[in-house]
Design a protein around this motif. Structure first.
Motif, mmCIF file in Angstrom:
data_model
loop_
_atom_site.group_PDB
_atom_site.id
_atom_site.type_symbol
_atom_site.label_atom_id
_atom_site.label_comp_id
_atom_site.label_asym_id
_atom_site.label_seq_id
_atom_site.Cartn_x
_atom_site.Cartn_y
_atom_site.Cartn_z
ATOM 1 N N ILE A 1 0.849 -1.194 0.000
ATOM 2 C CA ILE A 1 0.000 0.000 0.000
ATOM 3 C C ILE A 1 0.884 1.243 0.000
ATOM 4 O O ILE A 1 1.715 1.427 0.899
ATOM 5 C CB ILE A 1 -0.942 0.000 1.205
ATOM 6 N N ILE A 2 0.725 2.063 -1.012
ATOM 7 C CA ILE A 2 1.485 3.308 -1.151
ATOM 8 C C ILE A 2 0.799 4.381 -0.318
ATOM 9 O O ILE A 2 -0.396 4.667 -0.503
ATOM 10 C CB ILE A 2 1.557 3.720 -2.625
ATOM 11 N N THR A 3 1.535 5.018 0.592
ATOM 12 C CA THR A 3 0.900 5.947 1.519
ATOM 13 C C THR A 3 1.873 7.015 2.014
ATOM 14 O O THR A 3 3.087 6.789 2.068
ATOM 15 C CB THR A 3 0.321 5.195 2.732
ATOM 16 N N HIS A 4 1.312 8.165 2.381
ATOM 17 C CA HIS A 4 2.090 9.215 3.048
ATOM 18 C C HIS A 4 2.226 8.928 4.543
ATOM 19 O O HIS A 4 3.020 9.577 5.225
ATOM 20 C CB HIS A 4 1.391 10.574 2.872
ATOM 21 N N LYS A 5 1.461 7.993 5.061
ATOM 22 C CA LYS A 5 1.460 7.734 6.496
ATOM 23 C C LYS A 5 2.772 7.092 6.941
ATOM 24 O O LYS A 5 3.484 6.470 6.147
ATOM 25 C CB LYS A 5 0.276 6.829 6.860
ATOM 26 N N ASP A 6 3.061 7.211 8.235
ATOM 27 C CA ASP A 6 4.260 6.625 8.827
ATOM 28 C C ASP A 6 4.170 5.107 8.734
ATOM 29 O O ASP A 6 3.249 4.497 9.286
ATOM 30 C CB ASP A 6 4.373 7.062 10.288
ATOM 31 N N LEU B 1 -10.852 0.569 9.826
ATOM 32 C CA LEU B 1 -11.267 -0.631 10.564
ATOM 33 C C LEU B 1 -11.742 -1.743 9.645
ATOM 34 O O LEU B 1 -11.284 -2.884 9.731
ATOM 35 C CB LEU B 1 -12.386 -0.272 11.551
ATOM 36 N N PHE B 2 -12.665 -1.436 8.726
ATOM 37 C CA PHE B 2 -13.247 -2.517 7.931
ATOM 38 C C PHE B 2 -12.294 -3.012 6.855
ATOM 39 O O PHE B 2 -12.434 -4.127 6.378
ATOM 40 C CB PHE B 2 -14.592 -2.083 7.346
ATOM 41 N N SER B 3 -11.309 -2.212 6.493
ATOM 42 C CA SER B 3 -10.250 -2.721 5.630
ATOM 43 C C SER B 3 -9.403 -3.730 6.400
ATOM 44 O O SER B 3 -8.974 -4.748 5.852
ATOM 45 C CB SER B 3 -9.380 -1.571 5.122
ATOM 46 N N LYS B 4 -9.174 -3.454 7.681
ATOM 47 C CA LYS B 4 -8.426 -4.413 8.507
ATOM 48 C C LYS B 4 -9.199 -5.722 8.663
ATOM 49 O O LYS B 4 -8.606 -6.811 8.627
ATOM 50 C CB LYS B 4 -8.129 -3.803 9.880
ATOM 51 N N LEU B 5 -10.492 -5.618 8.830
ATOM 52 C CA LEU B 5 -11.301 -6.830 8.952
ATOM 53 C C LEU B 5 -11.231 -7.666 7.689
ATOM 54 O O LEU B 5 -11.074 -8.891 7.737
ATOM 55 C CB LEU B 5 -12.768 -6.456 9.246
ATOM 56 N N SER B 6 -11.353 -7.002 6.529
ATOM 57 C CA SER B 6 -11.276 -7.715 5.265
ATOM 58 C C SER B 6 -9.904 -8.341 5.079
ATOM 59 O O SER B 6 -9.783 -9.483 4.617
ATOM 60 C CB SER B 6 -11.584 -6.757 4.112
ATOM 61 N N LEU B 7 -8.859 -7.597 5.446
ATOM 62 C CA LEU B 7 -7.503 -8.118 5.300
ATOM 63 C C LEU B 7 -7.303 -9.344 6.174
ATOM 64 O O LEU B 7 -6.736 -10.352 5.732
ATOM 65 C CB LEU B 7 -6.488 -7.031 5.657
ATOM 66 N N MET B 8 -7.751 -9.290 7.437
ATOM 67 C CA MET B 8 -7.577 -10.438 8.317
ATOM 68 C C MET B 8 -8.316 -11.653 7.772
ATOM 69 O O MET B 8 -7.782 -12.771 7.775
ATOM 70 C CB MET B 8 -8.064 -10.132 9.735
ATOM 71 N N ALA C 1 2.124 0.532 11.017
ATOM 72 C CA ALA C 1 1.679 -0.833 10.694
ATOM 73 C C ALA C 1 0.188 -0.847 10.366
ATOM 74 O O ALA C 1 -0.308 0.040 9.688
ATOM 75 C CB ALA C 1 2.025 -1.785 11.828
ATOM 76 N N SER C 2 -0.548 -1.834 10.882
ATOM 77 C CA SER C 2 -1.956 -1.974 10.504
ATOM 78 C C SER C 2 -2.822 -0.834 11.008
ATOM 79 O O SER C 2 -3.953 -0.657 10.552
ATOM 80 C CB SER C 2 -2.512 -3.306 11.014
ATOM 81 N N GLY C 3 -2.293 -0.034 11.941
ATOM 82 C CA GLY C 3 -3.039 1.134 12.407
ATOM 83 C C GLY C 3 -3.261 2.157 11.321
ATOM 84 O O GLY C 3 -4.083 3.064 11.469
ATOM 85 N N ASN C 4 -2.554 2.019 10.194
ATOM 86 C CA ASN C 4 -2.746 2.932 9.058
ATOM 87 C C ASN C 4 -4.022 2.640 8.276
ATOM 88 O O ASN C 4 -4.410 3.437 7.425
ATOM 89 C CB ASN C 4 -1.557 2.829 8.097
ATOM 90 N N LEU C 5 -4.639 1.490 8.535
ATOM 91 C CA LEU C 5 -5.797 1.076 7.736
ATOM 92 C C LEU C 5 -7.108 1.386 8.445
ATOM 93 O O LEU C 5 -7.197 1.281 9.669
ATOM 94 C CB LEU C 5 -5.735 -0.426 7.453
#
Length: 621
Positions: free
Chosen positions: A499-504, A514-521, A508-512
């Motif tokens: 995932i290309i992002t400006h975020k730090d 909530l529901f993107s994290k659920l789908s990823l898991m 880690a997964s805190g950049n995503l």
């Protein structure tokens, strides 16, 4: 004679709600006198005038056919709480804030035998995917295809536990409790009292653990204070609010966006951020911002680089926001205009699992924008091609197709390589990179599903695997393909989501979201089950900031009277033909009095001039 079983639909009113304040203002119910209502109860009737069905005249039916709508609503007092019992289609006469939204479901969960379920309605909040699963014989929740980690139970039907069989045999619960009862009117209060005790019980958590990892917040009275905190966050620019495009976005299409709803449309932006919205409304507009405006006026509009509009979304639906109330074990999450309550313990387990899958990227930072008609835009295609050129052994498979004959296009991945791996049975590990720009793309679940679906296709479909091998061989342009193809013999694969992002990246997964994290898991667990290694990696975005731009050159125009109609034409001296009408101007411009002048963006194409209702304009000085 055996007593008949009769259907009841029972709602539990919220505290401080009863018969005199629970009905909507424009209801058509009338109070009625009845001889057998329970003591203290109040009953209302719906006695609508009969009407002819629309399909009678539609088909020219000559028979004298009429439709009648009848119903009743009984308000019942049990201790300090009140119930509304509906007969017929009358529940819509209750105010949305008047009843408990989880009453029927919770009572049902406490009564049902977890091994005797018949039907479940479920929703996956991220992609708003809904499903109903039914089985001909009773079964467990697992076999109704329920995933507690990513789905919400909307309603459940099944056989009750033996200790509750005296009440009834089966039940369906959602907001209301839908049941069939063999009781007399004077027994209703006692029965509702037992339902109230079941509603207040937490026994269901033993039979259905983890069923409330995520629950929707539906009651307007609960949503109002959450909305108030959201509004305060936006007004205060505290950094807690982010924006997303609530749709699947393909940056290959150079998708841009703009804001509407204020004093004319905004500039066009190649990416989206809350800061651009702040710029659009200005400090004064932000101070006056209301929740009604956020929900009903301001919009996010997808466009091309020239500002031609495509889809449009309410801004409230485009907001992502989390609230962690102090002293509570839940997190409130706003996604696509709906609030959800998430157990903190579950959120912690989710992050622990995903953080363990995160690894530092072996790809270069992103700095590969494309220029589209002089405008700088993101380009996943440029990045994928550049990675294949810059890293030895990397192949760009972006926009290739391995779908079986007759199916829609399926890409194997964006970038592919093979590495020596002593653990792999073939000695080589095939690594499939799936790349997406921005954590704000909704939904990243599309990316994650694509990664799993493509590797399953490669594993199980010989024709797709052969297509991929042919593509790889062709990409190698005569180089030895042995190491690249070796992983396909024993399915020695690894999936990497980049995932290309400006975020730090250390977030880690805190950049995503909530529901993107659920789908990823969920997708990573599918890969775990298949014993396919997988990873999440963040790629730093080093590209230039992309400010907004006007769609086309702005020209001075004037509203003119041409016979019976008003037209808009360019003012002389700007190189435009002053006899050609400028079509599709913003409504405020077109409706102005003759002689009014404006600065308007104009698309010039030979002898055809046009603007757009969504493009910015200004009154000429």
């Amino acid at each position: 004679m055996a007593e008949k079983s009769r259907p009841f639909s029972i709602y539990l009113l919220r505290e401080n709600y009863e018969s005199n304040n629970s009905l909507v203002d424009d209801h058509e119910l009338e109070p009625a006198q009845a001889n057998h209502v329970p003591k203290g109860a109040v009953i209302y009737l719906l006695d609508a005038d009969r009407k002819r069905p629309w399909w009678r005249s539609y088909f020219g039916i000559e028979d004298d056919i009429w439709q009648e709508f009848k119903g009743a609503l009984l308000f019942l007092t049990v201790g300090e709480r009140h119930f509304a019992v509906c007969f017929g289609q009358v529940h819509h006469n209750l105010k949305d804030v008047a009843y408990e939204y989880d009453f029927g479901l919770r009572v049902t969960l406490n009564m049902l035998d977890p091994k005797e379920l018949r039907s479940a309605d479920m929703v996956e909040p991220g992609p708003a995917r809904r499903k109903r699963t039914q089985v001909p014989i009773s079964t467990e929740l697992t076999y109704l295809d329920f995933d507690a980690n990513s789905e919400i139970i909307k309603s459940l039907t099944g056989k009750v536990k033996p200790e509750f069989e005296e009440l009834f045999k089966s039940a369906t619960g959602s907001a209301s409790l839908k049941i069939s009862l063999k009781i007399q009117p004077d027994q209703l209060a006692d029965r509702c009292g037992r339902f109230l005790k079941l509603y207040e019980s937490d026994e269901y958590k033993v039979s259905f653990p983890n069923i409330e990892n995520i629950t929707p917040v539906r009651n307007p009275a609960d949503i109002a204070p959450l909305d108030a905190q959201l509004l305060a966050s936006i007004r205060g620019k505290d950094g807690a609010t982010t924006l997303t495009i609530p749709d699947i976005v393909d940056y290959k299409d150079n998708t841009c966006c703009m804001f509407g709803g204020g004093e004319g449309p905004s500039q066009i932006y190649p990416d989206i951020s809350i800061e651009q919205f702040y710029e659009y409304v200005g400090d004064e507009g932000l101070a006056d911002l209301t929740m009604d405006a956020l929900k009903g006026e301001y919009r996010l509009i997808l466009t091309d680089t020239e500002g031609l509009p495509d889809k449009s979304y309410g801004l409230y639906r485009s907001v992502l926001f989390d609230i962690e109330p102090p002293g509570e074990d839940v997190i409130y999450h706003l996604c696509e205009g709906a609030w959800y309550k998430v157990e903190k313990a579950f959120a912690a387990r989710l992050r622990t699992y995903l953080d363990a899958k995160c690894e530092m990227t072996d790809l270069s930072p992103y700095n590969h924008d494309a220029m589209n008609k002089g405008k700088r835009v993101y380009s996943e295609a440029n990045y994928n091609e550049a990675m294949a050129a810059a890293h030895a052994g990397f192949l760009c498979l972006d926009q290739t197709d391995i779908s079986p004959s007759g199916s829609t296009t399926i890409e194997p991945c964006d970038i592919y390589t093979a590495r020596a791996d002593a653990i792999a049975r073939s000695g080589q590990r095939g690594v499939f990179y799936h790349i997406k720009i921005s954590t704000r793309s909704s939904h990243l679940s599309h990316l994650f599903n694509q990664g799993v679906n493509s590797v399953e296709l490669i594993t199980h479909e010989a024709a797709s695997r052969e297509k991929l091998e042919a593509i790889i061989t062709q990409k190698l342009e005569g180089a030895d393909p042995a190491n690249f193809l070796a992983p396909f013999v024993d399915s020695d694969y690894k999936i990497v989501f980049g995932i290309i992002t400006h975020k730090d990246v250390t977030g880690a997964s805190g950049n995503l979201p909530l529901f993107s994290k659920l789908s990823l898991m969920r997708n990573m667990q599918r890969l775990d089950f298949a014993r396919i290694p997988c990873a999440l990696t963040f790629i730093p975005d080093h590209s230039e900031a992309k400010g907004g731009h006007a769609p086309y050159q702005s020209y001075l125009v004037e509203v003119m009277q041409d016979g019976k109609k008003k037209v808009v034409r360019a003012v002389d001296g700007q190189g435009l033909d002053t006899t050609i009408d400028i079509r599709r101007c913003p409504k405020t411009v077109s409706d102005s009095a003759p002689g009014a002048r404006f600065n308007v963006s104009v698309k010039v194409k030979e002898d055809e001039y046009s603007s757009s209702h969504h493009w910015p304009y200004s009154v000429a000085a």
